[in-house]
Design a protein around this motif. Structure first.
Motif, mmCIF file in Angstrom:
data_model
loop_
_atom_site.group_PDB
_atom_site.id
_atom_site.type_symbol
_atom_site.label_atom_id
_atom_site.label_comp_id
_atom_site.label_asym_id
_atom_site.label_seq_id
_atom_site.Cartn_x
_atom_site.Cartn_y
_atom_site.Cartn_z
ATOM 1 N N VAL A 30 -5.801 10.058 -10.281
ATOM 2 C CA VAL A 30 -5.010 8.881 -9.901
ATOM 3 C C VAL A 30 -3.670 9.378 -9.124
ATOM 4 N N THR A 31 -3.329 8.913 -8.291
ATOM 5 C CA THR A 31 -2.153 9.141 -7.483
ATOM 6 C C THR A 31 -0.998 8.000 -7.549
ATOM 7 N N ASP A 32 0.144 8.438 -7.123
ATOM 8 C CA ASP A 32 1.137 7.431 -6.789
ATOM 9 C C ASP A 32 0.817 6.772 -5.362
ATOM 10 N N PRO A 33 1.729 5.875 -5.081
ATOM 11 C CA PRO A 33 1.440 5.285 -3.575
ATOM 12 C C PRO A 33 1.689 6.460 -2.481
ATOM 13 N N ALA A 34 2.643 7.684 -2.694
ATOM 14 C CA ALA A 34 2.656 8.532 -1.817
ATOM 15 C C ALA A 34 1.510 9.784 -1.914
ATOM 16 N N GLY A 35 0.607 9.557 -2.811
ATOM 17 C CA GLY A 35 -0.538 10.239 -2.693
ATOM 18 C C GLY A 35 -0.266 11.738 -3.684
ATOM 19 N N ASN A 36 0.863 11.535 -4.434
ATOM 20 C CA ASN A 36 1.079 12.720 -5.369
ATOM 21 C C ASN A 36 0.205 12.221 -6.611
ATOM 22 N N LEU A 37 -0.595 13.313 -7.290
ATOM 23 C CA LEU A 37 -1.156 13.391 -8.399
ATOM 24 C C LEU A 37 -0.284 13.094 -9.452
ATOM 25 N N VAL A 38 -0.723 11.914 -10.434
ATOM 26 C CA VAL A 38 0.218 11.458 -11.502
ATOM 27 C C VAL A 38 -0.573 11.637 -12.689
ATOM 28 N N ALA A 39 -1.905 11.651 -12.875
ATOM 29 C CA ALA A 39 -2.772 11.566 -13.864
ATOM 30 C C ALA A 39 -4.087 11.988 -13.484
ATOM 31 N N SER A 40 -4.778 12.767 -14.368
ATOM 32 C CA SER A 40 -6.050 13.279 -14.098
ATOM 33 C C SER A 40 -6.946 13.393 -15.413
ATOM 34 N N ILE A 41 -8.290 13.533 -15.365
ATOM 35 C CA ILE A 41 -9.011 13.973 -16.246
ATOM 36 C C ILE A 41 -10.123 14.808 -15.763
ATOM 37 N N GLY A 42 -10.432 15.960 -16.257
ATOM 38 C CA GLY A 42 -11.603 16.741 -15.766
ATOM 39 C C GLY A 42 -11.117 17.481 -14.441
ATOM 40 N N ASP A 43 -11.956 17.802 -13.569
ATOM 41 C CA ASP A 43 -11.485 18.867 -12.558
ATOM 42 C C ASP A 43 -11.187 17.910 -11.324
ATOM 43 N N THR A 44 -10.146 17.834 -10.745
ATOM 44 C CA THR A 44 -9.890 17.015 -9.712
ATOM 45 C C THR A 44 -9.480 17.824 -8.478
#
Length: 326
Positions: A30-44
């Motif tokens: 899951v990214t913010d509007p700028a494309g920064n990763l803000v949350a994740s599950i598993g191998d992203t």
């Protein structure tokens, strides 16, 4: 990125008659509007094949090659995984005709329409004769051919990874995802499929929906959102979600892949490890809500709820749901 995808965690379960009968594992970026990763599950961070979720980037490369679609709908079908309904076939043929080409130039495999009503109609009319134009990637292939015609490139070898169009696709994917393509495979339609990370594909979709109006990226996103029925079909989850929520961009892919993006919110990319498509869209929509803070518009809530918690049938009646675990 690491060399191979390591798999994810439980993200959905199938509940039948109050009993959890199966689970789906997967990964979510899951990214913010700028494309920064803000949350994740598993191998992203490891490379995966997004399959048809790559199509918006492939359509962008077609525009960069010099293709000027005859209409917004023609651009949408180039990014679609259609179901062979009559309006889908009309658009594929429109793209080919605009380039002075015909169905004989298509190199996707012959198939029958994916939509049951459309399939029954063509079988009743012509018999069970598969055609390349019916194949769900024929829109992409027609767009690739049109782009090659516009650029003066070889038409016969347009699927070759070393063809100028495919090299442009690779450069476009690397630019939008921020990833180096680590592996090139052969997609179900015969065109190259490029492996990038879940974070990368989510970042790319965030860029599509945040792109300034008039840019090629925004043209692709706007065409898909203006003609969502072309992207998968009458009853497809991409059509239903984009119709329910103006501005939302969605594109599914084979083997349990889905990406959803909302302007001002961000994007969620999902890979279901067992390849089950029934879990990918529910998890993507739920991830935007629980991990990115997306507030579903009130008018869209019934449809989005139906897509997030799809029914499980028993004897033709609802007896349970696919339940996300986010």
């Amino acid at each position: 990125m690491s060399a191979s995808y390591r798999g994810g965690e439980p993200v959905a379960q199938v509940v039948r008659s109050g009993f959890a009968e199966s689970f789906h594992r997967g990964s979510v970026a899951v990214t913010d509007p700028a494309g920064n990763l803000v949350a994740s599950i598993g191998d992203t961070g490891s490379p995966v094949f997004p399959r048809s979720s790559n199509k918006p980037m492939q359509a962008l490369a077609m525009l960069r090659a010099g293709w000027e679609p005859g209409s917004e709908a023609d651009l949408a079908i180039a990014a679609a995984s259609h179901r062979g309904e009559p309006f889908h076939l009309e658009r594929v043929r429109s793209v080919l005709a605009g380039a002075g080409l015909g169905e004989e130039h298509l190199q996707c495999p012959p198939d029958l329409p994916g939509n049951p009503d459309a399939r029954n109609a063509v079988v009743a009319l012509d018999g069970p004769e598969p055609k390349r134009v019916y194949m769900n990637c024929s829109g992409k292939h027609s767009g690739m051919l049109a782009a090659c015609a516009a650029a003066g490139w070889d038409l016969a070898a347009y699927r070759d990874p070393e063809h100028p169009l495919q090299e442009l696709v690779t450069a476009t994917v690397e630019e939008l995802t921020g990833d180096a393509v680590e592996h090139v495979g052969v997609d179900g339609c015969g065109a190259p499929v490029l492996a990038v990370s879940l974070h990368g594909i989510a970042r790319a979709f965030a860029r599509f929906v945040e792109a300034p109006e008039g840019t090629p990226e925004r043209r692709v996103a706007d065409a898909m959102r203006a003609h969502p029925h072309l992207i998968d079909g009458t009853n497809g989850p991409d059509n239903r979600s984009m119709t329910a929520v103006p501005g939302l961009l969605a594109k599914g892919g084979a083997e349990g892949f889905h990406v959803v993006a909302v302007p001002g919110v961000g994007a969620a990319a999902v890979k279901i490890d067992d390849g089950a498509g029934r879990a990918s869209m529910p998890v993507a929509l739920r991830a935007l809500a629980t991990m990115a803070g997306w507030e579903v518009p009130l008018a869209a809530k019934p449809e989005i709820d139906a897509l997030t918690w799809p029914e499980v049938l028993g004897g033709g009646e609802p007896v349970g749901r696919v339940r996300t675990l986010l």
